[in-house]
Motif scaffolding. Structure first.
Motif, PDB file in Angstrom:
ATOM      1  N   ILE A   1       0.874  -1.166   0.000  1.00 18.46           N
ATOM      2  CA  ILE A   1       0.000   0.000   0.000  1.00 18.46           C
ATOM      3  C   ILE A   1       0.913   1.218   0.000  1.00 18.46           C
ATOM      4  CG2 ILE A   1      -1.780   1.244   1.254  1.00 18.46           C
ATOM      5  CD1 ILE A   1      -2.667  -1.495   2.396  1.00 18.46           C
ATOM      6  N   GLU A   2       0.993   1.869  -1.156  1.00 21.05           N
ATOM      7  CA  GLU A   2       1.887   3.011  -1.319  1.00 21.05           C
ATOM      8  C   GLU A   2       1.349   4.251  -0.617  1.00 21.05           C
ATOM      9  OE1 GLU A   2       4.898   2.882  -3.151  1.00 21.05           O
ATOM     10  OE2 GLU A   2       4.500   0.744  -3.056  1.00 21.05           O
ATOM     11  N   GLY A   3       0.039   4.321  -0.476  1.00 26.22           N
ATOM     12  CA  GLY A   3      -0.529   5.486   0.191  1.00 26.22           C
ATOM     13  C   GLY A   3      -2.033   5.460   0.245  1.00 26.22           C
ATOM     14  N   VAL A   4      -2.576   6.011   1.322  1.00 24.96           N
ATOM     15  CA  VAL A   4      -4.001   6.282   1.461  1.00 24.96           C
ATOM     16  C   VAL A   4      -4.051   7.746   1.890  1.00 24.96           C
ATOM     17  CG1 VAL A   4      -6.116   5.722   2.716  1.00 24.96           C
ATOM     18  CG2 VAL A   4      -4.516   3.891   2.104  1.00 24.96           C
ATOM     19  N   PHE A   5      -4.540   8.601   1.002  1.00 21.11           N
ATOM     20  CA  PHE A   5      -4.411  10.031   1.223  1.00 21.11           C
ATOM     21  C   PHE A   5      -5.547  10.806   0.581  1.00 21.11           C
ATOM     22  CE2 PHE A   5      -2.178   8.608  -2.507  1.00 21.11           C
ATOM     23  CZ  PHE A   5      -2.537   9.526  -3.484  1.00 21.11           C
TER      24      PHE A   5
ATOM     25  N   CYS B   1     -11.150   9.922  -0.791  1.00 22.57           N
ATOM     26  CA  CYS B   1      -9.931   9.306  -0.272  1.00 22.57           C
ATOM     27  C   CYS B   1      -9.267   8.530  -1.415  1.00 22.57           C
ATOM     28  CB  CYS B   1     -10.290   8.371   0.883  1.00 22.57           C
ATOM     29  SG  CYS B   1      -8.876   7.617   1.684  1.00 22.57           S
ATOM     30  N   ASN B   2      -7.975   8.765  -1.628  1.00 18.59           N
ATOM     31  CA  ASN B   2      -7.228   8.098  -2.697  1.00 18.59           C
ATOM     32  C   ASN B   2      -6.436   6.926  -2.131  1.00 18.59           C
ATOM     33  OD1 ASN B   2      -7.589  10.153  -4.977  1.00 18.59           O
ATOM     34  ND2 ASN B   2      -6.901  11.400  -3.271  1.00 18.59           N
ATOM     35  N   ILE B   3      -6.402   5.841  -2.887  1.00 23.18           N
ATOM     36  CA  ILE B   3      -5.642   4.661  -2.475  1.00 23.18           C
ATOM     37  C   ILE B   3      -4.694   4.312  -3.609  1.00 23.18           C
ATOM     38  CG2 ILE B   3      -5.788   2.219  -1.834  1.00 23.18           C
ATOM     39  CD1 ILE B   3      -8.935   3.755  -1.372  1.00 23.18           C
TER      40      ILE B   3
ATOM     41  N   HIS C   1      -4.222   3.100  -8.938  1.00 23.77           N
ATOM     42  CA  HIS C   1      -4.792   4.202  -8.166  1.00 23.77           C
ATOM     43  C   HIS C   1      -6.301   4.015  -8.149  1.00 23.77           C
ATOM     44  CE1 HIS C   1      -1.045   6.655  -8.376  1.00 23.77           C
ATOM     45  NE2 HIS C   1      -0.883   5.915  -9.457  1.00 23.77           N
ATOM     46  N   MET C   2      -6.906   4.220  -6.999  1.00 23.02           N
ATOM     47  CA  MET C   2      -8.363   4.174  -6.915  1.00 23.02           C
ATOM     48  C   MET C   2      -8.825   5.208  -5.919  1.00 23.02           C
ATOM     49  SD  MET C   2      -8.377   0.312  -5.436  1.00 23.02           S
ATOM     50  CE  MET C   2      -7.161  -0.176  -6.634  1.00 23.02           C
TER      51      MET C   2
ATOM     52  N   GLY D   1     -16.436  10.356  10.429  1.00 24.28           N
ATOM     53  CA  GLY D   1     -16.067   9.345  11.417  1.00 24.28           C
ATOM     54  C   GLY D   1     -14.884   8.522  10.967  1.00 24.28           C
ATOM     55  N   ILE D   2     -14.615   7.462  11.719  1.00 16.79           N
ATOM     56  CA  ILE D   2     -13.493   6.569  11.435  1.00 16.79           C
ATOM     57  C   ILE D   2     -13.963   5.441  10.527  1.00 16.79           C
ATOM     58  CG2 ILE D   2     -11.899   4.901  12.477  1.00 16.79           C
ATOM     59  CD1 ILE D   2     -12.003   6.718  15.011  1.00 16.79           C
ATOM     60  N   TYR D   3     -13.157   5.149   9.509  1.00 13.65           N
ATOM     61  CA  TYR D   3     -13.427   4.041   8.593  1.00 13.65           C
ATOM     62  C   TYR D   3     -12.140   3.241   8.430  1.00 13.65           C
ATOM     63  CZ  TYR D   3     -17.761   6.425   7.440  1.00 13.65           C
ATOM     64  OH  TYR D   3     -18.987   7.009   7.523  1.00 13.65           O
ATOM     65  N   TYR D   4     -12.277   2.039   7.924  1.00 15.10           N
ATOM     66  CA  TYR D   4     -11.122   1.179   7.679  1.00 15.10           C
ATOM     67  C   TYR D   4     -11.134   0.757   6.222  1.00 15.10           C
ATOM     68  CZ  TYR D   4     -10.896   1.071  12.724  1.00 15.10           C
ATOM     69  OH  TYR D   4     -10.817   1.444  14.036  1.00 15.10           O
ATOM     70  N   ILE D   5     -10.008   0.967   5.536  1.00 14.31           N
ATOM     71  CA  ILE D   5      -9.840   0.507   4.155  1.00 14.31           C
ATOM     72  C   ILE D   5      -9.197  -0.875   4.243  1.00 14.31           C
ATOM     73  CG2 ILE D   5      -8.836   0.990   1.895  1.00 14.31           C
ATOM     74  CD1 ILE D   5     -10.635   3.277   2.728  1.00 14.31           C
ATOM     75  N   SER D   6      -9.904  -1.876   3.745  1.00 13.61           N
ATOM     76  CA  SER D   6      -9.420  -3.256   3.777  1.00 13.61           C
ATOM     77  C   SER D   6      -8.921  -3.639   2.386  1.00 13.61           C
ATOM     78  CB  SER D   6     -10.562  -4.181   4.203  1.00 13.61           C
ATOM     79  OG  SER D   6     -10.253  -5.523   3.916  1.00 13.61           O
ATOM     80  N   VAL D   7      -7.666  -4.077   2.306  1.00 18.08           N
ATOM     81  CA  VAL D   7      -7.070  -4.483   1.030  1.00 18.08           C
ATOM     82  C   VAL D   7      -6.715  -5.962   1.131  1.00 18.08           C
ATOM     83  CG1 VAL D   7      -5.195  -4.098  -0.607  1.00 18.08           C
ATOM     84  CG2 VAL D   7      -6.132  -2.167   0.689  1.00 18.08           C
ATOM     85  N   LYS D   8      -7.315  -6.767   0.240  1.00 14.34           N
ATOM     86  CA  LYS D   8      -7.059  -8.209   0.256  1.00 14.34           C
ATOM     87  C   LYS D   8      -6.602  -8.664  -1.112  1.00 14.34           C
ATOM     88  CE  LYS D   8     -10.291  -9.363   3.888  1.00 14.34           C
ATOM     89  NZ  LYS D   8     -11.520 -10.033   4.293  1.00 14.34           N
TER      90      LYS D   8
END
Length: 108
Positions: free
Chosen positions: A27-31, A39-41, A77-78, A88-95
């Motif tokens: 994961i190069e970045g979540v920004f 939010c960019n991933i 990029h997505m 609020g708080i969220y979680y980005i899950s990468v599988k």
């Protein structure tokens, strides 16, 4: 029989040369983080594989799917358009094939 003292010598070079299990995805970045609406991933895949990127809410429930499908090796990029979601708080899950990581993000 008596007590015997045994000296074991460990060659440090042998230990450092054991290859670590390669991460198939980095994961190069979540920004930006925190973010307002988008939010960019950025992911880097070392080989083509099936990748699923989901958003979980603070309770761990599925909130959105960003991407699910076969991706080739290299950079990807997505974006998550979170304009319809409350702050609020969220979680980005990468599988991936052998990869599972979660990144915490804050929507303002």
């Amino acid at each position: 029989g008596g007590d015997h003292e045994v000296l074991i010598r460990v060659d440090e070079d042998l230990l450092t040369e054991i290859p670590e299990e390669p991460n198939s995805i980095s994961i190069e970045g979540v920004f930006p983080n925190p973010f307002t609406n988008t939010c960019n991933i950025k992911l880097d895949l070392d080989h083509a594989q099936h990748v699923r990127v989901d958003v979980l809410d603070v309770k761990g429930s599925h909130a959105a799917r960003i991407r699910s499908g076969h991706l080739g090796s290299g950079d990807h990029h997505m974006q998550w358009d979170a304009s319809g979601f409350p702050a609020g708080i969220y979680y980005i899950s990468v599988k991936g094939d052998q990869f599972n990581e979660v990144i915490r993000v804050l929507k303002r």
